[in-house]
Scaffold this active site. Sequence first.
Site, short mmCIF file in Angstrom:
data_model
loop_
_atom_site.label_atom_id
_atom_site.label_comp_id
_atom_site.label_asym_id
_atom_site.label_seq_id
_atom_site.Cartn_x
_atom_site.Cartn_y
_atom_site.Cartn_z
N ASN A 7 0.88 -1.18 0.00
CA ASN A 7 0.00 0.00 0.00
C ASN A 7 0.90 1.22 0.00
O ASN A 7 1.48 1.57 1.03
CB ASN A 7 -0.89 -0.02 1.26
CG ASN A 7 -1.73 1.25 1.38
OD1 ASN A 7 -1.78 2.06 0.46
ND2 ASN A 7 -2.38 1.42 2.52
N LYS A 45 0.12 4.24 -0.32
CA LYS A 45 -0.53 5.45 0.22
C LYS A 45 -0.30 6.62 -0.75
O LYS A 45 -0.25 6.39 -1.95
CB LYS A 45 -0.03 5.72 1.64
CG LYS A 45 -0.20 4.46 2.53
CD LYS A 45 0.01 4.70 4.00
CE LYS A 45 -0.20 3.39 4.74
NZ LYS A 45 -0.06 3.53 6.20
N HIS A 84 -9.48 1.54 4.83
CA HIS A 84 -8.22 1.70 5.57
C HIS A 84 -8.43 2.66 6.74
O HIS A 84 -9.22 3.61 6.63
CB HIS A 84 -7.13 2.23 4.62
CG HIS A 84 -5.77 2.19 5.22
ND1 HIS A 84 -5.33 3.13 6.13
CD2 HIS A 84 -4.76 1.29 5.10
CE1 HIS A 84 -4.10 2.81 6.52
NE2 HIS A 84 -3.73 1.70 5.91
N GLU A 89 -6.79 5.05 7.80
CA GLU A 89 -6.56 6.46 7.48
C GLU A 89 -7.79 7.07 6.82
O GLU A 89 -8.13 8.23 7.06
CB GLU A 89 -5.31 6.59 6.59
CG GLU A 89 -4.04 6.35 7.41
CD GLU A 89 -2.89 5.74 6.64
OE1 GLU A 89 -2.90 5.76 5.39
OE2 GLU A 89 -1.96 5.23 7.31
N GLU A 140 -5.20 -4.41 10.79
CA GLU A 140 -4.14 -3.45 11.03
C GLU A 140 -4.43 -2.70 12.34
O GLU A 140 -5.26 -1.78 12.34
CB GLU A 140 -4.06 -2.43 9.89
CG GLU A 140 -3.86 -3.05 8.53
CD GLU A 140 -3.29 -2.05 7.52
OE1 GLU A 140 -2.24 -2.35 6.96
OE2 GLU A 140 -3.89 -0.98 7.32
N GLY A 184 2.79 2.67 10.88
CA GLY A 184 3.78 3.73 10.71
C GLY A 184 4.52 4.11 11.98
O GLY A 184 5.18 5.15 12.04
N SER A 223 3.66 -1.73 10.43
CA SER A 223 5.11 -1.80 10.62
C SER A 223 5.72 -3.16 10.24
O SER A 223 6.66 -3.62 10.88
CB SER A 223 5.50 -1.41 12.04
OG SER A 223 5.08 -0.08 12.31
P1 13P Z 1 3.16 0.73 7.72
O1 13P Z 1 3.65 -0.57 7.12
O2 13P Z 1 3.89 1.93 7.20
O3 13P Z 1 3.08 0.66 9.21
O4 13P Z 1 1.64 0.92 7.20
C1 13P Z 1 0.75 -0.12 7.36
C2 13P Z 1 -0.46 0.19 6.58
O5 13P Z 1 -1.21 1.07 6.92
C3 13P Z 1 -0.70 -0.59 5.35
O6 13P Z 1 -1.98 -0.37 4.87
#
Ligand code: 13P
Length: 249
Positions: free
Chosen positions: A9, A11, A96, A98, A168, A174, A214
Amino acid sequence: MRVPFLAANWKMNMGRQAARELVQGLMETCAQVEGREMAICPPFHLLADIEKLVEGRPQVYLGAQDMYWQDSGAFTGEISAPMLLDVGCRVVIIGHSERRAMFGETDETCAKKVAAAVKHQLIPILCVGESLEEREQGLTEKVVTSQLHGALDGLEISDGRQLIIAYEPIWAIGTGKTDTPQAANETMQTLRQTLAQIFNEEIAQGVRLLYGGSVKPENIAGFMATSDIDGALVGGASLKPSFAQIVNY
Ligand code: 13P
């Protein structure tokens, strides 16, 4: 029976040149791996370029990071399942954290998007996960089962491969912090039981459950060694050539 699925992903990252170089490299370093599948979910403006680079590789899925549930019409700024299919997408991330936190995504909108994706034979990667506060209050199971019911109740599928779930934990996204493989696997078992209630046992056994938060080359093997984690949804670590090490765990 569940083929491991390692998904990137990206983003809101990457330009065309950097994306081409990264994907070309990945096609050399990991696309030939037997017995597993990978997905690349770039921002929309890169989909057409990447479609060409992954052409002829059925184990590499092109994916989007969101979509709208209507097929077309006056919905400025949105993109539909037929449009994603038109550019070669086979998967789409839905809900997601976010998008839930920043863009008003709810279980209701996730349900509409998941249903529209399935109707068009796009595989939704439905994301669920608890906040740190919810985790500390012992609410993880309650939160994720309620998110699953909210987005999936009433959905009709005939095969578990039509759906992917990404668990997640929000506090692990992150942050460099990860859930332990054992704790994540217990949550996955809860998710699978919930899927069996919503659909049936056979379908639940076929749905791939991804861990996200992560994930790195150093920790992927631990997650993949568990009984119910079938892959990963990777953010930051998917933006580098070393994502190949995650695919090749
Ligand atoms: P990270 O791997 O940067 O922690 O992000 C995870 C994520 O949100 C994947 O959709």
